[in-house]
Design a protein around this motif. Structure first.
Motif, short mmCIF file in Angstrom:
data_model
loop_
_atom_site.label_atom_id
_atom_site.label_comp_id
_atom_site.label_asym_id
_atom_site.label_seq_id
_atom_site.Cartn_x
_atom_site.Cartn_y
_atom_site.Cartn_z
N MET A 183 0.83 -1.18 0.00
CA MET A 183 0.00 0.00 0.00
C MET A 183 0.88 1.24 0.00
O MET A 183 1.85 1.32 0.73
N LYS A 184 0.52 2.22 -0.84
CA LYS A 184 1.28 3.46 -0.93
C LYS A 184 0.44 4.62 -0.39
O LYS A 184 -0.71 4.80 -0.78
N VAL A 185 1.06 5.40 0.49
CA VAL A 185 0.39 6.54 1.12
C VAL A 185 1.08 7.82 0.66
O VAL A 185 2.30 7.95 0.75
N CYS A 186 0.29 8.76 0.16
CA CYS A 186 0.80 10.04 -0.36
C CYS A 186 0.58 11.13 0.68
O CYS A 186 -0.53 11.27 1.22
N ILE A 187 1.61 11.92 0.94
CA ILE A 187 1.51 13.03 1.88
C ILE A 187 2.05 14.29 1.20
O ILE A 187 3.23 14.35 0.86
N PRO A 188 1.20 15.31 0.98
CA PRO A 188 1.68 16.57 0.41
C PRO A 188 2.59 17.28 1.40
O PRO A 188 2.30 17.31 2.60
N VAL A 189 3.71 17.83 0.90
CA VAL A 189 4.66 18.55 1.76
C VAL A 189 5.16 19.80 1.04
O VAL A 189 5.06 19.91 -0.18
N GLU A 190 5.72 20.72 1.82
CA GLU A 190 6.35 21.91 1.26
C GLU A 190 7.84 21.67 1.05
O GLU A 190 8.42 22.10 0.07
N VAL A 191 8.45 20.97 2.02
CA VAL A 191 9.88 20.70 1.99
C VAL A 191 10.10 19.21 2.26
O VAL A 191 9.50 18.65 3.19
N ASN A 192 10.95 18.56 1.46
CA ASN A 192 11.25 17.15 1.68
C ASN A 192 12.31 17.01 2.76
O ASN A 192 13.47 17.29 2.54
N GLU A 193 11.87 16.59 3.95
CA GLU A 193 12.77 16.29 5.05
C GLU A 193 12.61 14.82 5.45
O GLU A 193 12.69 14.47 6.62
N GLY A 194 12.34 13.99 4.44
CA GLY A 194 12.15 12.57 4.70
C GLY A 194 10.95 12.33 5.60
O GLY A 194 9.94 13.04 5.52
N LEU A 195 11.07 11.34 6.49
CA LEU A 195 9.96 11.00 7.38
C LEU A 195 9.69 12.09 8.42
O LEU A 195 8.65 12.08 9.08
N LYS A 196 10.62 13.03 8.57
CA LYS A 196 10.42 14.15 9.51
C LYS A 196 9.68 15.32 8.84
O LYS A 196 9.42 16.34 9.47
N SER A 197 9.33 15.17 7.55
CA SER A 197 8.62 16.23 6.83
C SER A 197 7.27 16.50 7.49
O SER A 197 6.63 15.61 8.02
N LYS A 198 6.86 17.76 7.40
CA LYS A 198 5.58 18.18 7.97
C LYS A 198 4.52 18.11 6.87
O LYS A 198 4.72 18.67 5.79
N PRO A 199 3.40 17.43 7.11
CA PRO A 199 2.33 17.41 6.11
C PRO A 199 1.86 18.82 5.80
O PRO A 199 1.71 19.66 6.69
N PHE A 200 1.64 19.10 4.52
CA PHE A 200 1.24 20.43 4.07
C PHE A 200 -0.24 20.67 4.39
O PHE A 200 -1.02 19.72 4.49
N GLY A 201 -0.62 21.93 4.51
CA GLY A 201 -1.97 22.28 4.91
C GLY A 201 -3.03 22.09 3.84
O GLY A 201 -4.21 22.06 4.16
N HIS A 202 -2.64 21.97 2.58
CA HIS A 202 -3.67 21.81 1.55
C HIS A 202 -3.12 21.00 0.38
O HIS A 202 -2.01 21.24 -0.08
N PHE A 203 -3.91 20.05 -0.10
CA PHE A 203 -3.47 19.12 -1.14
C PHE A 203 -3.05 19.82 -2.43
O PHE A 203 -1.93 19.67 -2.90
N GLY A 204 -3.95 20.59 -3.01
CA GLY A 204 -3.73 21.14 -4.35
C GLY A 204 -2.59 22.13 -4.47
O GLY A 204 -2.00 22.27 -5.54
N SER A 205 -2.27 22.84 -3.38
CA SER A 205 -1.23 23.87 -3.46
C SER A 205 0.11 23.41 -2.89
O SER A 205 1.04 24.20 -2.77
#
Length: 123
Positions: free
Chosen positions: A1-23
């Motif tokens: 299973m693959k899970v997608c998480i929108p982010v602003e900056v790629n910091e690996g697993l420590k990345s913070k999920p972004f506030g909105h999908f489309g932007s």
């Protein structure tokens, strides 16, 4: 299973999920089986508000679920119609959200969810 998480900056697993999908500038895709994390640039970043095309945004990559801070009803409907469930991020990092996801502790966005822009993180 693959899970997608929108982010602003790629910091690996420590990345913070972004506030909105489309932007979100990019998406990180975590494969629960292989434990691999890959990056996809948002192929639909310049879309008009309300006209998000998730399949274009994901550049044709197939995922099973999305974990995001906020998302509009149109994008939820399009993702759901493709068999992709959309969950509300509840922790500060991808790693913590994946753990919650694996424990069935994330809430799925209802298909009739509307982004009111209040606390949604919509930019």
């Amino acid at each position: 299973m693959k899970v997608c998480i929108p982010v602003e900056v790629n910091e690996g697993l420590k990345s913070k999920p972004f506030g909105h999908f489309g932007s979100a500038p990019m998406f990180l895709v975590y494969d629960l089986e292989s434990k691999e994390l890959s990056q996809i640039s948002n192929g639909d970043l310049g879309h008009e508000h309300g006209k998000c095309q998730p399949i274009r945004a994901l550049s044709g990559n197939v995922v099973d679920a999305v974990i995001v801070g906020g998302i509009g009803q149109g994008a939820i409907s399009k993702l759901n119609s493709m068999g992709i469930k959309v969950y509300k991020a509840q922790a500060d990092t991808i790693e913590e959200n994946i753990d919650l996801f694996n424990e069935n502790k994330l809430n799925e966005f209802p298909s009739n969810h509307t982004c009111s822009h209040d606390g949604c993180g919509h930019h």
